[in-house]
Enzyme design. Structure first.
Site, PDB file in Angstrom:
ATOM      1  CB  CYS A 141      -0.998   0.010   1.168  1.00  0.00           C
ATOM      2  SG  CYS A 141      -2.200   1.574   1.235  1.00  0.00           S
ATOM      3  CB  CYS A 144      -0.126   2.424   4.052  1.00  0.00           C
ATOM      4  SG  CYS A 144      -1.947   1.779   3.229  1.00  0.00           S
ATOM      5  CG  ASP A 145       3.306   1.447   4.514  1.00  0.00           C
ATOM      6  OD1 ASP A 145       2.727   2.159   5.553  1.00  0.00           O
ATOM      7  OD2 ASP A 145       2.974  -0.236   4.316  1.00  0.00           O
TER       8      ASP A 145
END
Length: 320
Positions: A141, A144-145
């Protein structure tokens, strides 16, 4: 109903942000929810080291801690969280009908409402070095990261719309993005392809696959192989993002719940209602667009509210 069969007002299948949020709302509505966690208690966030984009955590939080806290909050209001796997379902077609569920191939449960929050599983390449470094620089992701790799050089694997979108997202915050496409062309739409090719710091490599992720504790580099010529090349990177798709965890509902051609559950309008009365779906199991913890939590709230209103409507009809 046999003595071995248990009757539950609200059964929640799955234990990620969607499931726990549904449990919090259902418990506060006195629906006495029972949750079965599945094989991966806490869902995909348990494999994430830092969560910096969930509201209410100004200093961030690691994924496993966040899931423990969500479970504790759900249990504080009366949710019964059980370790177990729902292995089969028999869903009723009638309003007010009772749904029958089997847990771990042995325990029989009857549920007045069911909230499906089984999530989706990210597809990985399956090579040992990739699996070893999941959470150490290997991620599924970028949204997300990606923030943790600001100003650094990273790589992304995939050739579809999601890969193209994540590559351009990473290009906005990273120094360089090497994009590996297994075939000789991208599967992404023409518009997304153009976005990739017009971004100067994306190095697009066709007919290229990951041979090995380099590094001991964290990602330090990547060895790539050209699947046409057999030539290999090593590059230095600090993050590797896998964007080859997700598989919704819906196999046990096939043939009973309406799904799209990818297996995602179809919900009605802006609600979490499925085609079965009293059965609701929340989180990544019905969301292939956003796939974020906060959006999953939002639909978990919606599912609990939808389930509460469903039960209230049935009780009203019975009273009349």
């Amino acid at each position: 109903m046999s003595e071995a069969t248990e009757r539950i007002k609200c059964l929640i299948i799955g234990s990620g942000p969607a499931g726990y949020t549904a449990a919090i709302y259902a418990a506060r509505a006195d629906m006495k929810p029972v949750m079965y966690t599945g094989m991966e208690p806490g869902g995909q966030l348990t494999t994430t080291t830092e969560v910096d984009n969930f509201p209410g955590y100004p200093d961030g939080v690691d994924g496993p801690t966040m899931m423990v806290q969500l479970q504790q909050q759900a249990e504080r209001f009366g949710t019964e969280v059980r370790i177990g796997m729902v292995t089969s379902v028999n869903l009723n077609n009638s309003v007010g009908g009772i749904h029958r569920v089997t847990v771990d191939n042995s325990r029989e449960i009857e549920a007045e409402t069911i909230i499906i929050s089984t999530g989706a599983t990210a597809k990985y390449l399956g090579i040992p070095s990739e699996q070893k470094l999941r959470g150490g620089g290997v991620s599924a992701c970028a949204v997300c990261d990606g923030f943790f790799y600001k100003g650094q050089e990273v790589a992304i694997v995939g050739g579809g719309d999601t890969a193209a979108e994540e590559a351009t997202y990473l290009a906005n915050i990273c120094k360089k993005v090497t994009m590996l496409v297994r075939g000789d062309e991208m599967r992404a739409s023409k518009a997304m392809q153009h976005r990739v090719t017009s971004t100067s710091n994306i190095d697009l490599r066709f007919n290229t696959e990951v041979e090995e992720v380099l590094g001991d504790q964290v990602v330090e580099g990547l060895r790539m192989i050209n699947n046409v010529t057999g030539d290999t090349e090593e590059i230095e990177i600090t993050g590797l993002f896998i964007a080859i798709g997700h598989k919704p965890n819906t196999d046990i509902f096939k043939g009973q719940i309406d799904m799209d051609n990818m297996g995602y559950i179809i919900t009605k309008g802006k609600s979490t209602k499925t085609n079965k009365p009293g059965v609701f779906a929340s989180g990544d199991v019905q969301d292939k667009e956003y796939r974020q913890a906060v959006t999953a939590a939002g639909t978990g709230c919606m599912a609990a509210l939808d389930a509460e209103r469903y039960l209230t409507s049935i009780e009203t009809e019975v009273a009349i």
